[in-house]
Enzyme design. Sequence first.
Site, PDB file in Angstrom:
ATOM      1  N   HIS A   1       1.105  -1.582   0.017  1.00 28.29           N
ATOM      2  CA  HIS A   1      -0.004  -0.417  -0.361  1.00 28.29           C
ATOM      3  C   HIS A   1       0.884   1.008  -0.191  1.00 28.29           C
ATOM      4  CE1 HIS A   1      -3.240   3.416   1.774  1.00 28.29           C
ATOM      5  NE2 HIS A   1      -3.641   2.111   0.290  1.00 28.29           N
TER       6      HIS A   1
ATOM      7  N   HIS B   1      -5.234   6.646  -5.482  1.00 26.32           N
ATOM      8  CA  HIS B   1      -6.431   6.791  -4.735  1.00 26.32           C
ATOM      9  C   HIS B   1      -6.727   7.878  -5.787  1.00 26.32           C
ATOM     10  CE1 HIS B   1      -3.740   4.715  -1.528  1.00 26.32           C
ATOM     11  NE2 HIS B   1      -4.959   4.226  -1.268  1.00 26.32           N
TER      12      HIS B   1
ATOM     13  N   HIS C   1      -7.367  -1.677  -5.030  1.00 23.73           N
ATOM     14  CA  HIS C   1      -7.858  -2.786  -4.309  1.00 23.73           C
ATOM     15  C   HIS C   1      -7.846  -3.446  -4.538  1.00 23.73           C
ATOM     16  CE1 HIS C   1      -7.237   2.187  -2.908  1.00 23.73           C
ATOM     17  NE2 HIS C   1      -6.263   1.007  -2.201  1.00 23.73           N
TER      18      HIS C   1
ATOM     19  N   HIS D   1     -15.248   5.321   2.858  1.00 20.14           N
ATOM     20  CA  HIS D   1     -14.007   5.204   2.945  1.00 20.14           C
ATOM     21  C   HIS D   1     -12.970   6.181   3.071  1.00 20.14           C
ATOM     22  CE1 HIS D   1     -10.063   4.976   0.794  1.00 20.14           C
ATOM     23  NE2 HIS D   1      -9.518   3.901   1.285  1.00 20.14           N
TER      24      HIS D   1
ATOM     25  N   HIS E   1     -10.826   5.114   7.432  1.00 18.07           N
ATOM     26  CA  HIS E   1      -9.598   5.253   7.510  1.00 18.07           C
ATOM     27  C   HIS E   1      -9.226   5.860   9.199  1.00 18.07           C
ATOM     28  CE1 HIS E   1      -7.001   3.087   4.648  1.00 18.07           C
ATOM     29  NE2 HIS E   1      -8.154   3.201   3.734  1.00 18.07           N
TER      30      HIS E   1
ATOM     31  N   PHE F   1      -1.747   6.437   4.239  1.00 16.30           N
ATOM     32  CA  PHE F   1      -1.675   5.957   3.045  1.00 16.30           C
ATOM     33  C   PHE F   1      -0.174   4.915   3.619  1.00 16.30           C
ATOM     34  CE2 PHE F   1      -4.275   8.634   0.945  1.00 16.30           C
ATOM     35  CZ  PHE F   1      -5.373   7.045   0.808  1.00 16.30           C
TER      36      PHE F   1
ATOM     37  N   HIS G   1     -11.755  -2.930   3.324  1.00 13.73           N
ATOM     38  CA  HIS G   1     -11.853  -2.724   2.212  1.00 13.73           C
ATOM     39  C   HIS G   1     -12.363  -3.678   1.229  1.00 13.73           C
ATOM     40  CE1 HIS G   1      -9.608   1.056   0.295  1.00 13.73           C
ATOM     41  NE2 HIS G   1      -8.928   1.299   0.887  1.00 13.73           N
TER      42      HIS G   1
HETATM   43 CU1  C2O Z   1      -5.526   2.597  -0.259  1.00 14.86          CU
HETATM   44 CU2  C2O Z   1      -8.574   3.041   2.007  1.00 14.86          CU
HETATM   45  O1  C2O Z   1      -6.369   3.181   0.828  1.00 14.86           O
END
Ligand code: C2O
Length: 609
Positions: A188, A211, A220, A348, A352, A369, A382
Amino acid sequence: MASLTFSTLPTSTTIKKPLFSKTSSHLNQSHRFKVSCNAAANNDDKTVKNSETPKLILPFEMQNVDRRNVLLGLGVGGLYGAANLTTNIPSAFGIPITAPDNISDCVTASSNLRNSADAVRGLACCPPVLSTDKPKDYVLPTNPVTRIRPAAQRATSDYVAKYQQAIQAMKDLPDDHPHSWKQQGKIHCAYCNGGYSQGQTGHPELQLQIHNSWLFFPFHRWYLYFYEKILGKLINDPSFAIPFWNWDNPTGMVLPGMFEDNGRNNPLFDPFRDATHLPPTIFDIEYAGKDTGASCIDQIGINLPSMYRQMITNASDTTSFFGGEFVAGDDPLNKQFNVAGSIEAGVHTAAHRWVGNPRMANGEDMGNFYSAGYDPLFYVHHANVDRMWKIWKDVDRKGHKDPTAGDWLNASYVFYDENENLVRVYNRDCVDVRKMGYDYERSEIPWIRSRPTAHAKGANVAAKSVGIVQKVEDVIFPLKLNKIVKVLVKRPATNRTKEDKEKENELLFVNGIQFDGERFVKFNVFVNDVDDGVETTAASSEFAGSFAQLPHNHGDKMLMRSGVAFGITELLEDIEAEGDESILVTLVPKTGCDELTISEITIKLVPVV
Ligand code: C2O
């Protein structure tokens, strides 16, 4: 798990009344869903055990939804045509984004993370180089064993034991093994924090970034695909599937119990999480860095219409849902409009931040990230993001289509597969989950009937603001968002007929958003709101949506530019403002906006394709 079904939306037709007519009683959410919460949202007792997760009782079964009713009732969808958006999203006639054949070209992620000295997970994100052979194009296995991803909150103890065993095996591998927990986490960071460049497509000076664009869903999906197959291989079970964090359903809106510290070295536990967000605290889908103190029932009443907005109102076409185009030669730092899709920017990002530990210098793990991939919960979060992609396509609406541009279909990434072979995978091969050998356990989607309701219907807010609030044409841009900003914005047309709406979507654009890419940034946008978003929540129609960004580092520069669009066709119906020539747009900064500026606020009609 014998009785699992595969469809997301039932297709039978026992419908009693139109689901989406303006007159049907969608709301009030909290009455409608009669969710019973046995604990307050913010429980101070940090010693909650797994067995004490709240009992959320949904007394109704979702009615069967006729796809045709869904199609007819949801308003109109549309696809952005490049010609119509010349001032908004640059059209791309380029070369698809291509991760390098030569993974040894990977460099240490840029070190100017705001608090790089405290980057506990380290910025050396490159994968191990096992051979100098070029990656082979990956071919999906024919007739794979179908892996059914279960909803985390319903997983059996046998399943959890197996999942823990698989993660433990991953953690037991030597760090430099391509399947190790550490290497999986690094993937990631490498794809997001400048590990790779676009050198293979002639732009070594530009970073590769997955992203804030249409690469978000497919990258993803592939990442999870190999992660899952590696876990299956480690426990010798090719049918093993990772769970999904079912945050869009009230029964799954808390951190899944299996991820908590169980006092026995739970491999699913990550110490770098916000310790105040344990069950029974309900996840806030609109989380902007602060707890709102909403009760459990109120929070669910906000989360469901928020999901509706992200999946329906603000996702009526490919670009709105997937995000903007991103092709070779585009600079993720300076591209005028890096546009994240509705889910990426919405639930999303919120999850995070809600999970990451705000006491860590960089919000580790989930809140940044570079470190997110080190938390096992990342993949489970995800999985539900990925499930949203599948559901969005299953909601049979005209605009709900995958991108068809070659630049999207042929974009590719490089991964180690479960046999340690370096393979190249393409977006075009990941559009159908069944072909990839997996699917999701069925879980109800109550948000599909949670269309927001008006807070102050018919208040003629815009008309009353004339002479008090500045017209957008009189505003001097760029505009600073260090305080609440209000402007009157003229609409291209009024009293649009049903036919008009079927042809064109009405979108509110906030463009040229310039901000510090090192900070968590969020602002909310309201239309004809009477109280600047103080009382008006995401459950209200007046809430058009938000713009949000997770921090990520960016080489030598900190400034990022982006844009966002909100579908307002349904919103204007709900607040009875379809005849108004102008609307009052209110921008409310929530976090990280002191230096943020905006260069355009406008309304456009975008053709439905
Ligand atoms: Cu690549 Cu939830 O991020």
